[in-house]
Write an enzyme that holds these catalytic residues in place. Structure first.
Site, PDB file in Angstrom:
ATOM      1  CG  ASP A  73      -2.056   1.038   0.990  1.00  0.00           C
ATOM      2  OD1 ASP A  73      -2.735   0.928  -0.061  1.00  0.00           O
ATOM      3  OD2 ASP A  73      -2.259   1.939   1.813  1.00  0.00           O
ATOM      4  CG  HIS A 188       7.767   4.787  -2.532  1.00  0.00           C
ATOM      5  ND1 HIS A 188       8.159   5.182  -3.791  1.00  0.00           N
ATOM      6  CD2 HIS A 188       6.446   4.484  -2.645  1.00  0.00           C
ATOM      7  CE1 HIS A 188       7.116   5.117  -4.619  1.00  0.00           C
ATOM      8  NE2 HIS A 188       6.072   4.690  -3.955  1.00  0.00           N
TER       9      HIS A 188
END
Length: 200
Positions: A73, A188
């Site tokens: 997520d 990320h």
């Protein structure tokens, strides 16, 4: 700890961009399944954080497929927008997940806050929470963050999501303008994956 090294895994996402990025991070000798192999629709993500939503997806997809699942997520947080869109990053694109619409909304919200925002460095970050979930296994999770700022214009056709408006710290170009091989080394998702790589 996981009972043994993972040899096959389901990547728990219905987002083709994410699927490609995660597949590129995973070891080549791993048997990788996608949710489309099982025709599984995405669950309702009602967590309050990236970590909670990542776990909701991993648990749901794992139970549906009976496989160990790696779920992600992730999203964009913009300081000037009080951390939004954050966990609602995909939802800002509407029902069809139109990220051009989502990026325009970021610009519109920034305009509302400060008409002069294009002349400032608007701090932002991408966050990714990864979860490995399998029945009878210890759940593993990790978070990766990359800081940067918002580009005043959409630039570049690479990547997906908000990549064309995010300039990572220390770089002059957006993720959308970068070669995937360059982006994968710093983003990320890579940072989160590095922390769980040893389980594969």
């Amino acid at each position: 700890m996981l009972k043994k090294k993972i040899t096959k895994i389901l990547v728990g996402t219905n987002n083709p961009g994410k699927l490609k990025e995660i597949k590129d991070l995973l070891p080549k000798n791993l048997k990788i399944y996608s949710t489309s192999d099982f025709k599984i629709k995405s669950p309702l993500e009602n967590g309050k954080t990236f970590e909670e939503n990542s776990l909701i997806k991993a648990r749901y997809f794992s139970k549906k497929s009976k496989l160990i699942c790696l779920s992600d997520d992730s999203g964009l947080e913009v300081n000037a927008l009080d951390g939004n869109p954050g966990i609602y990053s995909a939802r800002w694109g509407g029902k069809k997940g139109d990220f051009t619409k989502a990026m325009r909304r970021v610009f519109k919200e920034l305009d509302r806050k400060n008409k002069n925002w294009k002349n400032k460095k608007i701090k932002a970050r991408f966050i990714c929470a990864l979860t490995i979930y399998g029945s009878g296994q210890k759940t593993i999770s990790s978070v990766g963050i990359i800081e940067g700022h918002i580009s005043p214009y959409m630039k570049g056709k690479n990547g997906f999501g908000y990549d064309p408006i995010f300039i990572p710290k220390g770089k002059k170009i957006t993720f959308g303008e970068m070669k995937p091989s360059e982006k994968y080394k710093i983003d990320h998702r890579y940072k989160a994956f590095k922390k769980i790589k040893k389980f594969f």
